[in-house]
Design a protein around this motif. Structure first.
Motif, PDB file in Angstrom:
ATOM      1  N   ARG A 185       0.863  -1.177   0.000  1.00 23.41           N
ATOM      2  CA  ARG A 185       0.000   0.000   0.000  1.00 23.41           C
ATOM      3  C   ARG A 185       0.904   1.233   0.000  1.00 23.41           C
ATOM      4  O   ARG A 185       2.043   1.174   0.486  1.00 23.41           O
ATOM      5  N   PRO A 186       0.433   2.351  -0.530  1.00 24.37           N
ATOM      6  CA  PRO A 186       1.326   3.508  -0.690  1.00 24.37           C
ATOM      7  C   PRO A 186       1.888   4.057   0.618  1.00 24.37           C
ATOM      8  O   PRO A 186       3.023   4.535   0.651  1.00 24.37           O
ATOM      9  N   ASP A 187       1.121   3.982   1.700  1.00 17.96           N
ATOM     10  CA  ASP A 187       1.615   4.517   2.963  1.00 17.96           C
ATOM     11  C   ASP A 187       2.584   3.578   3.666  1.00 17.96           C
ATOM     12  O   ASP A 187       3.043   3.875   4.771  1.00 17.96           O
ATOM     13  N   ASN A 188       2.924   2.467   3.021  1.00 15.55           N
ATOM     14  CA  ASN A 188       3.898   1.523   3.568  1.00 15.55           C
ATOM     15  C   ASN A 188       5.066   1.348   2.610  1.00 15.55           C
ATOM     16  O   ASN A 188       5.775   0.339   2.665  1.00 15.55           O
ATOM     17  N   ALA A 189       5.270   2.346   1.746  1.00 20.41           N
ATOM     18  CA  ALA A 189       6.243   2.185   0.660  1.00 20.41           C
ATOM     19  C   ALA A 189       7.006   3.476   0.417  1.00 20.41           C
ATOM     20  O   ALA A 189       6.598   4.569   0.816  1.00 20.41           O
ATOM     21  N   ALA A 190       8.125   3.324  -0.274  1.00 15.81           N
ATOM     22  CA  ALA A 190       8.919   4.469  -0.715  1.00 15.81           C
ATOM     23  C   ALA A 190       9.470   4.191  -2.104  1.00 15.81           C
ATOM     24  O   ALA A 190       9.797   3.047  -2.442  1.00 15.81           O
ATOM     25  N   ILE A 191       9.561   5.240  -2.902  1.00 17.54           N
ATOM     26  CA  ILE A 191      10.269   5.209  -4.176  1.00 17.54           C
ATOM     27  C   ILE A 191      11.571   5.981  -3.963  1.00 17.54           C
ATOM     28  O   ILE A 191      11.563   7.104  -3.457  1.00 17.54           O
ATOM     29  N   VAL A 192      12.696   5.376  -4.343  1.00 20.13           N
ATOM     30  CA  VAL A 192      14.004   6.002  -4.157  1.00 20.13           C
ATOM     31  C   VAL A 192      14.692   6.071  -5.515  1.00 20.13           C
ATOM     32  O   VAL A 192      14.865   5.049  -6.188  1.00 20.13           O
ATOM     33  N   LEU A 193      15.097   7.277  -5.912  1.00 20.90           N
ATOM     34  CA  LEU A 193      15.757   7.507  -7.192  1.00 20.90           C
ATOM     35  C   LEU A 193      17.101   8.197  -6.948  1.00 20.90           C
ATOM     36  O   LEU A 193      17.157   9.228  -6.270  1.00 20.90           O
ATOM     37  N   VAL A 194      18.160   7.633  -7.502  1.00 20.12           N
ATOM     38  CA  VAL A 194      19.496   8.221  -7.380  1.00 20.12           C
ATOM     39  C   VAL A 194      20.146   8.194  -8.750  1.00 20.12           C
ATOM     40  O   VAL A 194      20.290   7.117  -9.348  1.00 20.12           O
ATOM     41  N   GLY A 195      20.534   9.381  -9.253  1.00 20.16           N
ATOM     42  CA  GLY A 195      21.197   9.425 -10.549  1.00 20.16           C
ATOM     43  C   GLY A 195      20.790  10.651 -11.329  1.00 20.16           C
ATOM     44  O   GLY A 195      20.474  11.702 -10.751  1.00 20.16           O
ATOM     45  N   LYS A 196      20.781  10.526 -12.640  1.00 25.19           N
ATOM     46  CA  LYS A 196      20.450  11.647 -13.518  1.00 25.19           C
ATOM     47  C   LYS A 196      18.928  11.804 -13.539  1.00 25.19           C
ATOM     48  O   LYS A 196      18.225  11.238 -14.389  1.00 25.19           O
ATOM     49  N   VAL A 197      18.430  12.556 -12.598  1.00 26.28           N
ATOM     50  CA  VAL A 197      16.994  12.724 -12.443  1.00 26.28           C
ATOM     51  C   VAL A 197      16.710  14.107 -11.894  1.00 26.28           C
ATOM     52  O   VAL A 197      17.479  14.638 -11.077  1.00 26.28           O
ATOM     53  N   ASP A 198      15.650  14.712 -12.358  1.00 24.79           N
ATOM     54  CA  ASP A 198      15.206  16.002 -11.846  1.00 24.79           C
ATOM     55  C   ASP A 198      14.123  15.767 -10.804  1.00 24.79           C
ATOM     56  O   ASP A 198      13.135  15.071 -11.077  1.00 24.79           O
ATOM     57  N   ALA A 199      14.305  16.314  -9.619  1.00 22.46           N
ATOM     58  CA  ALA A 199      13.373  16.054  -8.523  1.00 22.46           C
ATOM     59  C   ALA A 199      11.964  16.518  -8.855  1.00 22.46           C
ATOM     60  O   ALA A 199      10.985  15.857  -8.492  1.00 22.46           O
ATOM     61  N   GLY A 200      11.849  17.654  -9.535  1.00 19.09           N
ATOM     62  CA  GLY A 200      10.527  18.149  -9.903  1.00 19.09           C
ATOM     63  C   GLY A 200       9.809  17.197 -10.844  1.00 19.09           C
ATOM     64  O   GLY A 200       8.618  16.911 -10.685  1.00 19.09           O
ATOM     65  N   GLU A 201      10.539  16.675 -11.835  1.00 21.98           N
ATOM     66  CA  GLU A 201       9.950  15.719 -12.755  1.00 21.98           C
ATOM     67  C   GLU A 201       9.590  14.424 -12.030  1.00 21.98           C
ATOM     68  O   GLU A 201       8.537  13.820 -12.285  1.00 21.98           O
ATOM     69  N   ALA A 202      10.465  13.998 -11.118  1.00 24.95           N
ATOM     70  CA  ALA A 202      10.205  12.770 -10.357  1.00 24.95           C
ATOM     71  C   ALA A 202       8.926  12.896  -9.545  1.00 24.95           C
ATOM     72  O   ALA A 202       8.126  11.947  -9.468  1.00 24.95           O
ATOM     73  N   LEU A 203       8.715  14.052  -8.930  1.00 25.19           N
ATOM     74  CA  LEU A 203       7.498  14.269  -8.151  1.00 25.19           C
ATOM     75  C   LEU A 203       6.272  14.297  -9.049  1.00 25.19           C
ATOM     76  O   LEU A 203       5.224  13.728  -8.711  1.00 25.19           O
ATOM     77  N   SER A 204       6.391  14.943 -10.198  1.00 25.23           N
ATOM     78  CA  SER A 204       5.263  15.006 -11.134  1.00 25.23           C
ATOM     79  C   SER A 204       4.850  13.612 -11.596  1.00 25.23           C
ATOM     80  O   SER A 204       3.657  13.284 -11.645  1.00 25.23           O
ATOM     81  N   LEU A 205       5.848  12.778 -11.906  1.00 27.26           N
ATOM     82  CA  LEU A 205       5.549  11.408 -12.323  1.00 27.26           C
ATOM     83  C   LEU A 205       4.945  10.595 -11.179  1.00 27.26           C
ATOM     84  O   LEU A 205       4.051   9.765 -11.392  1.00 27.26           O
ATOM     85  N   ALA A 206       5.439  10.826  -9.976  1.00 26.63           N
ATOM     86  CA  ALA A 206       4.890  10.110  -8.822  1.00 26.63           C
ATOM     87  C   ALA A 206       3.414  10.443  -8.628  1.00 26.63           C
ATOM     88  O   ALA A 206       2.594   9.559  -8.358  1.00 26.63           O
ATOM     89  N   LYS A 207       3.077  11.702  -8.745  1.00 24.85           N
ATOM     90  CA  LYS A 207       1.675  12.099  -8.599  1.00 24.85           C
ATOM     91  C   LYS A 207       0.816  11.515  -9.715  1.00 24.85           C
ATOM     92  O   LYS A 207      -0.316  11.079  -9.485  1.00 24.85           O
ATOM     93  N   ARG A 208       1.386  11.495 -10.920  1.00 21.79           N
ATOM     94  CA  ARG A 208       0.616  10.999 -12.061  1.00 21.79           C
ATOM     95  C   ARG A 208       0.316   9.512 -11.937  1.00 21.79           C
ATOM     96  O   ARG A 208      -0.815   9.075 -12.182  1.00 21.79           O
ATOM     97  N   TYR A 209       1.311   8.725 -11.542  1.00 21.91           N
ATOM     98  CA  TYR A 209       1.145   7.276 -11.552  1.00 21.91           C
ATOM     99  C   TYR A 209       0.698   6.701 -10.205  1.00 21.91           C
ATOM    100  O   TYR A 209       0.029   5.662 -10.160  1.00 21.91           O
ATOM    101  N   PHE A 210       1.088   7.337  -9.109  1.00 25.29           N
ATOM    102  CA  PHE A 210       0.741   6.799  -7.791  1.00 25.29           C
ATOM    103  C   PHE A 210      -0.331   7.600  -7.059  1.00 25.29           C
ATOM    104  O   PHE A 210      -0.932   7.108  -6.112  1.00 25.29           O
TER     105      PHE A 210
END
Length: 575
Positions: free
Chosen positions: A286-311
């Motif tokens: 369930r989402p409140d028991n999970a984390a997505i972790v990204l390390v590398g060539k990634v923009d935090a703003g884009e990562a958040l936008s994608l997280a909201k879109r898909y999760f």
């Protein structure tokens, strides 16, 4: 100079005392204080309304991104009857969803339901028949015919379901996208999934993770059940001392399931059902028991936008997460566990210890690392003096509880009792602050340098953030680094005295003998089961109808879940 023997590593790995990866990198102590502070500030944390945590570290000088997801569920969250189900869930989540690996999910739905019916009825009847056999009574011919028919029907339906699956689609998607290191592993307190992707393929990771969080289909369930049973056979049952260590460690963890094997007990693994597993998955994934972790060539703003879109649309369940049971804080006395096998003798000392939130956690972790060094006091005392062929130390657990284990394999002609005495004397010296300050500071510096190098890799950093998140707070990874860099001999002495007292140790002796540890016995054969005939389907369906009143609640909830998945799949296709 000798290294830690492969035998020691195999024993610890097989029992879950070492992690799935080659070396224990979780909760690593690394870096000096300024570096730790800088690393902490580089992590960008976001929280979605449904409770999902997103952690991002931007590294613009690399070309790819390590993509990890972690769920706070592992061996510590299981109970009698479902041990190993966290690890089994990990396997099944690579079987796809209503879209991934699916040829025609609409055709799968009734077959999945029917397969569960067949297997449930078969398990009930086989249980009844085995009870009669064990009691010395005959199994009625009518019951034997039903068992034969259900077995044949199970094979037939499994084959029909196989024809509706593209088994390699999950892997091929990531391979085609340039992905690498696609994997997953389960530990006492968490289950982790990972892949490394080119930066422009990040959205694929989000889509897949959100899809299997919402729409997973646990295909090839009963076939995969045999796979994990075989995995256990190869990693524990076939390892001469594996069963001895497994039984001993299980007896240490009073009041919690820390000592249960991550792979599970065979008696539970043989009886997994898909409805049971589905209920377990819905409880912890369930989402409140999970984390997505990204390390590398990634923009935090884009990562958040994608997280909201898909999760973002995945709801937080209204029910509370189950609470883990802590260890027994006051184990009774010193224990001795003796087992016999046909291989090399071994001796171990083990303690049930506090978890990651305890003040003794970081000193104990540093002590384990110190004792594992080839230049450390344990090697000097036992290996360099040719008393032991190899030694190994592990400290592991969850935020609630842990376990500290020291294993040694004596040289030929050296008694287990003498090795035990040396180990106990060394630990008493540690408790009294007897480690030379110069030796400790040198070892601490070496450990910090090694762990700093580990954190340079994106995959390692993502993995360690997942570990710390699962242990209560991802910040602890960096905060513990600062504390580790300032630890003293006295700190180790205090923690060893408090958490590793001599009068609470469990002594394990694996003695060499002509007889081996008995393997887990196979299921009792049911004699007289006839071959399936032309009326197999009719007999099987009649047996299901009779057994249905004995099916549990999970079974009927699973049927509704399949229908819900089907409705969502049709909706997505229409869009």
């Amino acid at each position: 100079m000798r290294r830690i023997l492969p035998l020691v590593v195999l024993v610890l790995f097989a029992l879950g005392v070492l992690p799935v990866n080659a070396s224990r990198m979780s909760r690593a102590q690394s870096g000096n204080q300024p570096a730790a502070g800088a690393a902490l500030s580089s992590v960008k944390e976001f929280k979605l309304e449904n409770g999902l945590t997103l952690l991002v570290i931007e590294k613009p000088d690399v070309t790819d991104v390590a993509c990890y997801s972690v769920y706070n569920v592992g061996g510590c969250d299981e109970w009698a009857g479902v041990t190993g189900l966290s690890h089994f869930t990990e396997h099944l989540l690579f079987k796809g969803s209503t879209t991934i690996n699916a040829i025609d999910y609409a055709k799968e739905i009734p077959l999945l339901k029917y397969e569960d019916d067949v297997r449930a009825a078969l398990q009930l009847l086989e249980d009844d028949a085995r009870f009669l056999v064990e009691s010395g009574r005959d199994v009625p011919l009518d019951m034997l015919k039903k068992i034969g028919a259900l077995r044949a029907e199970a094979v037939r339906v499994q084959g029909e379901l196989e024809s509706l699956v593209r088994s390699d689609e999950f892997d091929n998607m990531f391979t085609a996208a340039g992905g690498a290191s696609l994997n997953a592993n389960t530990w006492m307190h968490r289950t982790m999934y990972m892949v490394t992707l080119p930066a422009n393929k990040l959205e694929l990771f989000y889509w897949v993770e959100a899809d299997r969080l919402s729409n997973a289909v646990f295909r090839q369930f009963y076939k995969e059940r045999d796979v994990v049973l075989d995995e256990r056979l190869r990693s524990v049952e076939n390892l001469s001392s594996g069963r001895i260590f497994e039984s001993a460690l299980a007896s240490i963890s009073e009041g919690c399931t820390l000592g249960s094997p991550v792979l599970g007990w065979p008696s539970d693994m043989r009886r997994y059902t898909r409805p049971q597993q589905l209920a377990f998955w819905r409880t912890f994934y369930r989402p409140d028991n999970a984390a997505i972790v990204l390390v590398g060539k990634v923009d935090a703003g884009e990562a958040l936008s994608l997280a909201k879109r898909y999760f973002g649309a995945i709801p937080r369940p209204e029910t509370e997460l189950p609470r883990r049971v802590k260890r027994n804080e006051n184990p009774v006395g010193r224990r001795k566990f003796v087992g016999h096998h046909d291989s090399t003798p071994q001796v171990a000392l083990a303690w049930s210890t506090p978890g990651a939130a305890d003040a003794h956690y970081v000193p104990l972790d540093m002590l384990a690392r110190l004792l594992n060094l080839q230049s450390g006091p344990l090697h000097k005392r036992l290996v360099d003096t040719s008393k032991a062929e190899g030694v190994g130390v592990s400290f592991y657990g969850s935020k609630e509880s842990g376990m500290f284990v020291i294993v040694a394999v004596p040289m030929a002609g050296v008694s287990l009792e003498s090795i035990q005495k040396e180990m106990e004397q060394l630990l008493e010296e540690v408790r009294l602050g007897g480690i030379l300050k110069e030796d400790f500071e040198s070892a601490r510096s070496q450990i910090i340098v090694e762990q700093t190098a580990i954190l340079e890799q994106s995959e390692n950093l993502a993995s360690l953030l997942c570990e710390s998140f699962a242990n209560g707070d991802w910040r602890a990874l960096f905060e513990n680094n600062v504390r580790a860099a300032s630890l003293t001999v006295d700190d180790l002495a205090r923690s060893a005295s408090a958490a590793l007292p001599a009068n609470h140790a469990t002594l394990l002796l694996a003695l060499k003998s002509d007889s081996n540890v008995p393997a887990t016995p196979p299921l009792l054969e049911i004699p007289g089961v006839p071959e399936a005939g032309t009326d197999t389907v009719e007999i099987a369906r009649a047996a299901i109808a009779e057994a249905e009143k004995r099916f549990d609640a999970d079974h009927f909830e699973a049927r509704q879940w399949y229908d819900g998945l089907a409705a969502r799949a049709i909706y997505r296709q229409a869009r």
